[in-house]
Design an enzyme around this catalytic site. Sequence first.
Site, PDB file in Angstrom:
ATOM      1  N   ASP A   4       0.839  -1.183   0.000  1.00 38.49           N
ATOM      2  CA  ASP A   4       0.000   0.000   0.000  1.00 38.49           C
ATOM      3  C   ASP A   4       0.882   1.244   0.000  1.00 38.49           C
ATOM      4  O   ASP A   4       1.652   1.475   0.923  1.00 38.49           O
ATOM      5  CB  ASP A   4      -0.858  -0.050   1.263  1.00 38.49           C
ATOM      6  N   THR A  46      -3.102   5.740  -4.265  1.00 41.44           N
ATOM      7  CA  THR A  46      -1.940   6.475  -3.754  1.00 41.44           C
ATOM      8  C   THR A  46      -0.701   6.190  -4.592  1.00 41.44           C
ATOM      9  O   THR A  46       0.056   7.103  -4.915  1.00 41.44           O
ATOM     10  CB  THR A  46      -1.638   6.104  -2.295  1.00 41.44           C
ATOM     11  N   THR A  47      -0.497   4.936  -4.954  1.00 40.79           N
ATOM     12  CA  THR A  47       0.684   4.601  -5.752  1.00 40.79           C
ATOM     13  C   THR A  47       0.599   5.281  -7.111  1.00 40.79           C
ATOM     14  O   THR A  47       1.581   5.820  -7.618  1.00 40.79           O
ATOM     15  CB  THR A  47       0.786   3.073  -5.930  1.00 40.79           C
ATOM     16  N   ASP A  86      -9.750   0.595   2.714  1.00 42.83           N
ATOM     17  CA  ASP A  86      -9.696   1.290   1.428  1.00 42.83           C
ATOM     18  C   ASP A  86     -10.857   0.874   0.538  1.00 42.83           C
ATOM     19  O   ASP A  86     -11.494   1.703  -0.102  1.00 42.83           O
ATOM     20  CB  ASP A  86      -8.372   0.994   0.703  1.00 42.83           C
TER      21      ASP A  86
HETATM   22  P1  ADP Z   1      -2.917   2.330  -6.147  1.00 36.48           P
HETATM   23  O1  ADP Z   1      -2.255   2.607  -4.838  1.00 36.48           O
HETATM   24  O2  ADP Z   1      -2.640   3.420  -7.136  1.00 36.48           O
HETATM   25  O3  ADP Z   1      -4.349   2.000  -6.032  1.00 36.48           O
HETATM   26  P2  ADP Z   1      -2.558  -0.446  -6.858  1.00 36.48           P
HETATM   27  O4  ADP Z   1      -1.370  -1.252  -6.515  1.00 36.48           O
HETATM   28  O5  ADP Z   1      -3.819  -0.704  -6.148  1.00 36.48           O
HETATM   29  O6  ADP Z   1      -2.147   1.074  -6.733  1.00 36.48           O
HETATM   30  O7  ADP Z   1      -2.807  -0.623  -8.416  1.00 36.48           O
HETATM   31  C1  ADP Z   1      -3.849   0.024  -9.067  1.00 36.48           C
HETATM   32  C2  ADP Z   1      -3.745  -0.202 -10.544  1.00 36.48           C
HETATM   33  O8  ADP Z   1      -3.815  -1.600 -10.837  1.00 36.48           O
HETATM   34  C3  ADP Z   1      -4.897   0.459 -11.264  1.00 36.48           C
HETATM   35  O9  ADP Z   1      -4.404   1.099 -12.415  1.00 36.48           O
HETATM   36  C4  ADP Z   1      -5.791  -0.718 -11.620  1.00 36.48           C
HETATM   37  O10 ADP Z   1      -6.564  -0.487 -12.777  1.00 36.48           O
HETATM   38  C5  ADP Z   1      -4.796  -1.804 -11.848  1.00 36.48           C
HETATM   39  N1  ADP Z   1      -5.387  -3.144 -11.692  1.00 36.48           N
HETATM   40  C6  ADP Z   1      -6.020  -3.630 -10.614  1.00 36.48           C
HETATM   41  N2  ADP Z   1      -6.454  -4.894 -10.836  1.00 36.48           N
HETATM   42  C7  ADP Z   1      -6.091  -5.212 -12.082  1.00 36.48           C
HETATM   43  C8  ADP Z   1      -6.240  -6.380 -12.908  1.00 36.48           C
HETATM   44  N3  ADP Z   1      -6.850  -7.460 -12.466  1.00 36.48           N
HETATM   45  N4  ADP Z   1      -5.709  -6.342 -14.143  1.00 36.48           N
HETATM   46  C9  ADP Z   1      -5.074  -5.234 -14.579  1.00 36.48           C
HETATM   47  N5  ADP Z   1      -4.901  -4.121 -13.859  1.00 36.48           N
HETATM   48  C10 ADP Z   1      -5.397  -4.097 -12.638  1.00 36.48           C
END
Ligand code: ADP
Length: 561
Positions: free
Chosen positions: A67, A100-101, A395
């Site tokens: 996270d 956040t990332t 979240d």
């Molecule tokens: P953040 O802190 O920005 O939410 P995450 O590590 O949760 O970072 O990653 C979010 C990103 O991962 C988003 O761009 C989301 O669309 C993408 N994502 C989440 N699940 C999938 C999936 N199953 N396939 C492709 N992309 C995904």
Amino acid sequence: MSQQQQMGGQPMVILGEDSQRMKDRDAQSHNIAAAQAVSESVRSTLGPKGMDKMLVSSMGDVTVTNDGVTILGEMDIDNPTASMVVEVAETQEDEAGDGTTTAVSIAGELLSNAEDMLEQDIHPTAIIRGFDLAAEQAREEIDEVSRTVDPDDTDLIRNVAETSMTGKGAELEKDVLAELVVDAVQAVTVDADDGETVVDLEYVNVETQTGSAAGDSELLEGAVIDKDPAHAEMPTSLANAEVLLIDEPIEVEDTDADANLQLDSPDQLQNFLDKEEEQLREKVETIAESGADVVFCQKGIDDLAEHFLAQEGVLAASRAKKSDLAFLREVVGAEVVSDLDALASGALGAADVRFDDEEELFYVEGTDEESHGVTLLLRGSTDHVVDELERGIGDALDVVAQCVSDGRVLAGGGAVEVEVARRVREFADGVSGREQRAVKAFADALELVPRVLSENAGLDSIDTLVDLRAAHEDGNGTAGLDVFTGDVVDTFDAGVVESAHAKRQALSSATEAANLVLKIDDIIAAGDLSTEGEEDAGGPGGAPGGGMGGMGGMGGMGGAM
Ligand code: ADP
Ligand code: MG
């Protein structure tokens, strides 16, 4: 670095001996490098294939997480520019609960692209203006490409929950947990009089319990309180009980706190003790006479009072959390009483109360009509597991609640970023001068998301981006990356659905942070201005340090695309 200003040929000393100063390009490069170090430290965690980081605090506490905001929060960052970027993550977390990332990564990429423009003597003011223009356009495009979500469309909302749990501890039992999150949000969703959908997350309490599998987590009506009965002789199960919530101690009141007690004979001591006992007895009688069967007390309860309460058949727990009392107030429909002497009828609430011996938890289910509140009881094998689970679920609750009330969702997996980048590039054609460069650089920065998702999945990020751009040129606005197969798919249909609000917020936070850094052309530091801070920013105590250098290389490649 000069600590002196020239004035009429005479050096004028305006800064102290130890202070340091950096100006213009030096200052910008210094700040950009620091901000990028932060950004690069979280990039490798983006998406479902992102890696975790192990953070070891100076006290030796270990946190394993993916996270963004947790990582940055636990890192010991003492570079002021880096801290500004960390604030982006915190704002994002507060405003959206997710993304956040993404926000921090895009901020770093915006600055990386800005650095190239600064190299070519484009003035920071033009870059800042271009970024602002592009961000505003991007937010509009997000609204344009987002889709409406019906609050009753459980399948779609579950997809949003699952996507937001991606890469977090909650992911392992995603099916069960996403269902619970959706149920919890729907339980506290109401249609307001003005037709708006209102979600009140205050009525959802999250409680954690170690010892069993995450899949055994459950959603319960009412409250779950992690406390023990104050006395072994107390009843443990009471149906339709009257519940008293109190935030003053049930103890002897010391009338004269500092006065020395002079005891000249054993009789006097006995007399004194009798008086104390009398006081406690009176308090317990007041409680019993009020009709209360169950007492949750935020402060201490005297041993003797506990004994009397048990004799009266009252179930009591002491030192309950303030937040638990606040939640119980909603669940049982009671007031929190501060003064037993002024205990009014109607202050009590009503509930079925049961203490579970094995779990050592109170289950309190309100029986009043006014009662509202549900508890998500999260289970996991160890503290680390439940902590990470709690973060992920917290979240997901925020994101789902937002989607339901905001009503707008997007295709994830980089789809929205590529689509918005394409539209912002079209918009750039109508922008003149040097700002145009910055608007295009903004569009490029958005595509960092699919690039990093691809990279983190061990795929070729250049190929991925080429394929995605082609699909969007062909009019497939929801074409994104399936990180598991490496294929370009319609991510919306594939169930990778994100909150539009979180994405809008991520772009705003990222732009604000980048512009904040770009506006600085002069650093005056009271102490040493070495590059130490930057290194610190990149290396949390025990994080596997090797990744950092590699990520730096990736950032460089990103800027070139
Ligand atoms: P953040 O802190 O920005 O939410 P995450 O590590 O949760 O970072 O990653 C979010 C990103 O991962 C988003 O761009 C989301 O669309 C993408 N994502 C989440 N699940 C999938 C999936 N199953 N396939 C492709 N992309 C995904
Ligand atoms: Mg996320």
